[in-house]
Design a protein around this motif. Sequence first.
Motif, short mmCIF file in Angstrom:
data_model
loop_
_atom_site.label_atom_id
_atom_site.label_comp_id
_atom_site.label_asym_id
_atom_site.label_seq_id
_atom_site.Cartn_x
_atom_site.Cartn_y
_atom_site.Cartn_z
N GLU A 22 2.61 4.00 -1.11
CA GLU A 22 1.91 4.37 -2.33
C GLU A 22 2.50 3.58 -3.50
OE1 GLU A 22 0.58 8.53 -4.47
OE2 GLU A 22 2.31 8.53 -3.13
N ILE A 23 1.64 3.07 -4.37
CA ILE A 23 2.10 2.34 -5.55
C ILE A 23 1.31 2.77 -6.78
CG2 ILE A 23 2.81 0.30 -4.24
CD1 ILE A 23 0.24 -1.11 -5.35
N ASN A 24 1.90 2.50 -7.92
CA ASN A 24 1.17 2.60 -9.18
C ASN A 24 0.72 1.18 -9.51
OD1 ASN A 24 1.24 5.41 -9.67
ND2 ASN A 24 3.42 5.23 -10.14
N GLN A 25 0.83 0.73 -10.73
CA GLN A 25 0.32 -0.58 -11.13
C GLN A 25 0.86 -1.69 -10.24
OE1 GLN A 25 1.59 -2.14 -14.95
NE2 GLN A 25 -0.40 -3.09 -15.24
N GLY A 26 -0.04 -2.53 -9.77
CA GLY A 26 0.38 -3.64 -8.94
C GLY A 26 -0.76 -4.23 -8.15
N LEU A 27 -0.44 -4.68 -6.94
CA LEU A 27 -1.41 -5.35 -6.08
C LEU A 27 -1.56 -4.61 -4.75
CD1 LEU A 27 -0.26 -9.08 -6.48
CD2 LEU A 27 -2.13 -7.92 -7.69
N LEU A 28 -2.79 -4.38 -4.38
CA LEU A 28 -3.13 -3.95 -3.04
C LEU A 28 -3.53 -5.22 -2.31
CD1 LEU A 28 -3.88 -1.97 -0.78
CD2 LEU A 28 -6.08 -1.64 -1.94
N ARG A 53 -1.12 -15.12 -11.80
CA ARG A 53 -1.18 -14.54 -13.14
C ARG A 53 -2.52 -13.84 -13.34
NH1 ARG A 53 0.82 -19.00 -17.27
NH2 ARG A 53 -1.36 -19.50 -16.96
N ILE A 54 -2.56 -12.57 -12.94
CA ILE A 54 -3.82 -11.82 -13.04
C ILE A 54 -3.65 -10.50 -13.80
CG2 ILE A 54 -4.87 -12.87 -11.02
CD1 ILE A 54 -4.16 -10.33 -9.44
N PHE A 55 -2.49 -10.31 -14.44
CA PHE A 55 -2.27 -9.12 -15.25
C PHE A 55 -2.34 -9.52 -16.72
CE2 PHE A 55 -0.42 -8.13 -11.20
CZ PHE A 55 -0.86 -6.83 -10.98
N SER A 56 -2.83 -8.60 -17.53
CA SER A 56 -3.08 -8.89 -18.95
C SER A 56 -1.80 -8.98 -19.75
CB SER A 56 -3.97 -7.81 -19.55
OG SER A 56 -5.22 -7.80 -18.90
N ASP A 68 6.23 -10.51 -13.63
CA ASP A 68 6.35 -10.34 -15.07
C ASP A 68 6.22 -8.88 -15.50
OD1 ASP A 68 6.61 -13.12 -15.43
OD2 ASP A 68 4.43 -13.37 -15.69
N ILE A 69 5.35 -8.12 -14.82
CA ILE A 69 5.10 -6.74 -15.24
C ILE A 69 5.95 -5.73 -14.46
CG2 ILE A 69 2.74 -7.29 -15.95
CD1 ILE A 69 1.96 -5.51 -13.37
N GLY A 70 6.73 -6.20 -13.49
CA GLY A 70 7.52 -5.30 -12.67
C GLY A 70 6.67 -4.42 -11.77
N GLY A 71 5.52 -4.96 -11.35
CA GLY A 71 4.57 -4.20 -10.53
C GLY A 71 4.99 -4.10 -9.07
N ASN A 72 4.17 -3.41 -8.32
CA ASN A 72 4.45 -3.13 -6.91
C ASN A 72 3.35 -3.71 -6.02
OD1 ASN A 72 6.80 -1.21 -7.20
ND2 ASN A 72 5.28 -0.23 -8.51
N ILE A 73 3.65 -3.79 -4.74
CA ILE A 73 2.67 -4.27 -3.76
C ILE A 73 2.54 -3.25 -2.64
CG2 ILE A 73 2.18 -6.00 -1.98
CD1 ILE A 73 3.43 -8.11 -3.77
N LEU A 117 10.18 -9.89 -4.95
CA LEU A 117 10.00 -8.89 -6.01
C LEU A 117 11.29 -8.14 -6.35
CD1 LEU A 117 6.60 -7.17 -5.13
CD2 LEU A 117 7.06 -8.83 -6.94
N GLU A 118 12.27 -8.26 -5.46
CA GLU A 118 13.53 -7.52 -5.59
C GLU A 118 13.28 -6.02 -5.60
OE1 GLU A 118 15.54 -9.12 -9.02
OE2 GLU A 118 15.90 -11.03 -8.03
#
Length: 152
Positions: A22-28, A53-56, A68-73, A117-118
């Motif tokens: 489960e993730i919040n903001q990021g990429l599926l 680069r697909i995040f605003s 850049d946004i610290g998102g999840n996959i 992503l670390e």
Amino acid sequence: MRAVIQRVNRAACTVDGVCTGEINQGLLVFLGVEHDDDDTDLRWLGQKLVSLRIFSDEAGLMNKSIQDIGGNILLISQFTLFAQTKKGNRPSFTRAAKPDHARPLYHKMAEYLSILLEKQVQLGIFGADMKIDLQNDGPVTIVMNTKDKDNH
């Protein structure tokens, strides 16, 4: 390798009613492996996924990567990305790798993305009947194929 990448506000995978990732903001990322894919394909696609680069940004332009946004996959195996539908009405999946080739590459991709992503990449279960719940952001959906990596 073929990937369908969706920018999401949230996404989750369940198998038999149990959440596997489960993730919040990021990429599926739905990942399909072809019979001749190897570590070169894996590294190229993994690097593209974390650099895309697909995040605003602050101006609303798609200018930031998941790093850049610290998102999840959330990474989901999906052999049906190699469906061939030219003949008849039943898709053929002969281009998709057999599980003994695809499963290790799927898990290696998860490890590689986690390193880049670390942070731990969330997963489905390879070969399982997965239920995916997501909220697409945009919507933004991109298809990538490592066979296109040599084309400009």
